[in-house]
Design an enzyme around this catalytic site. Structure first.
Site, short mmCIF file in Angstrom:
data_model
loop_
_atom_site.label_atom_id
_atom_site.label_comp_id
_atom_site.label_asym_id
_atom_site.label_seq_id
_atom_site.Cartn_x
_atom_site.Cartn_y
_atom_site.Cartn_z
N ASP A 187 -0.95 -4.53 -0.24
CA ASP A 187 -2.23 -4.25 -0.90
C ASP A 187 -2.58 -2.79 -0.68
O ASP A 187 -3.12 -2.40 0.36
CB ASP A 187 -3.33 -5.16 -0.34
CG ASP A 187 -4.63 -5.03 -1.14
OD1 ASP A 187 -4.83 -3.98 -1.80
OD2 ASP A 187 -5.44 -5.97 -1.11
N HIS A 192 -9.26 0.64 1.37
CA HIS A 192 -9.02 0.25 2.75
C HIS A 192 -8.40 1.36 3.60
O HIS A 192 -8.06 1.12 4.76
CB HIS A 192 -8.11 -0.98 2.76
CG HIS A 192 -8.61 -2.08 1.88
ND1 HIS A 192 -9.77 -2.77 2.14
CD2 HIS A 192 -8.12 -2.60 0.72
CE1 HIS A 192 -9.97 -3.67 1.19
NE2 HIS A 192 -8.99 -3.59 0.32
N ILE A 207 -13.02 -0.21 4.45
CA ILE A 207 -13.27 -1.56 4.94
C ILE A 207 -11.94 -2.31 5.10
O ILE A 207 -10.91 -1.94 4.53
CB ILE A 207 -14.19 -2.35 3.99
CG1 ILE A 207 -13.54 -2.54 2.61
CG2 ILE A 207 -15.54 -1.65 3.86
CD1 ILE A 207 -14.36 -3.42 1.66
N GLY A 210 -10.22 -8.14 2.65
CA GLY A 210 -10.71 -9.50 2.78
C GLY A 210 -9.59 -10.46 3.16
O GLY A 210 -9.78 -11.39 3.95
#
Length: 287
Positions: A187, A192, A207, A210
């Site tokens: 990903d 991120h 961040i 998820g």
């Protein structure tokens, strides 16, 4: 408008052959924080090739990723990644994932929902090898600013937690570099890793994925309530209720129900932010 719901859903499914080996599995597990303590026999099941088993959430990265980012640029779609958040994720396992494998992965936009100020894309991926189906995965992708096109609002399931205290609670610290390690499993969304991109998306800093908190939570359930047996997981679904920043601590609360119950309910929060919700409506179906 960047999203043409009818065109996106009507598009032909895309198929590709994917493969993975023990290094991919080990990297994924390390990206979830496995291997602490490094010599713990329970952790070696995630890190040592001679003892390796596969956490079912590996399905989200098998073959270098679920294809969430690439799935946002198919027919009828033209999405700004800065407007994208992962809204929810579910996986159904048809049988345990092998340590070494090859499969045909077929993906499609299963639905597009209109939430008013945002759109929800349901990206479905099915994987099968020569022995038959392996898993079915649905990613619910929240795209800000793309709603209001008059479509179906879609389901809004909410699962009420038991009123009693959790059966088990564990806390897991997210390393400062964990998002950087996790993204090596496929990903590559700069949200991120790139502070400037994160700021453009409205965050003070990059961040955590998820799906990283998703995998960390399933590992906690397997290790705490399923005797470390990954083959007992039948399905796993969650709604991403809030973000996680690297360096924070996840508080994972679990309700296992009666010994005969085939479901575990889970709630995850960020300890340092007054238990701000991270994962909600989370259920693990077990054998």
């Amino acid at each position: 408008m960047p999203i043409d719901a009818a065109k996106a859903v009507a598009a032909e499914p895309r198929s590709a052959r994917i493969s993975w080996g023990h290094k991919d599995v080990q990297l994924y597990h390390l990206g979830l924080g496995a291997g602490v303590p490094a010599t713990d026999p329970d952790e070696l099941r995630y890190t040592l090739e001679s003892k390796l088993h596969v956490l079912p959430s590996f399905a989200t990265v098998a073959g270098s990723g679920l294809g969430v980012v690439s799935g946002l640029f198919g027919p009828g779609l033209d999405v700004d990644l800065a407007a994208v958040l992962h809204g929810g994720q579910s996986i159904r396992l048809h049988r345990p994932i092998p340590v070494e494998g090859s499969a045909v992965s077929t993906s499609k936009v299963a639905a597009v929902y209109d939430k008013g100020k945002a759109a929800i894309l349901v990206l479905r991926t099915e994987a099968a090898d020569d022995e038959g189906p392996l898993w079915t995965s649905d990613a619910q992708i929240f795209v800000r600013g793309e709603g209001g096109f008059g479509g179906d609002r879609g389901p809004s399931p909410r699962i009420e937690l038991p009123s009693r205290e959790p059966d088990k609670t564990v806390e897991k610290t997210v390393r400062e570099d964990q998002a950087l390690l996790y993204r090596l499993s496929g990903d590559w969304n700069p949200l991120h890793a790139d502070p400037e991109f994160a700021a453009r998306a409205g965050f003070q800093r990059p961040i955590l994925h998820g799906l990283c908190s998703y995998g960390m939570t399933l590992k906690a359930v397997v290790d705490t309530l399923l005797g470390g047996d990954v083959s007992r997981v039948r399905s796993y679904a969650t709604r991403f209720a809030g973000v996680v920043f690297p360096g924070e601590t996840l508080r994972i609360r679990m309700w296992s129900g009666s010994p005969e119950s085939d479901h575990v309910q889970v709630a995850v929060s960020a300890v340092e932010r007054d238990d701000a919700p991270v994962l909600a409506d989370t259920v693990v179906e077990r054998a």
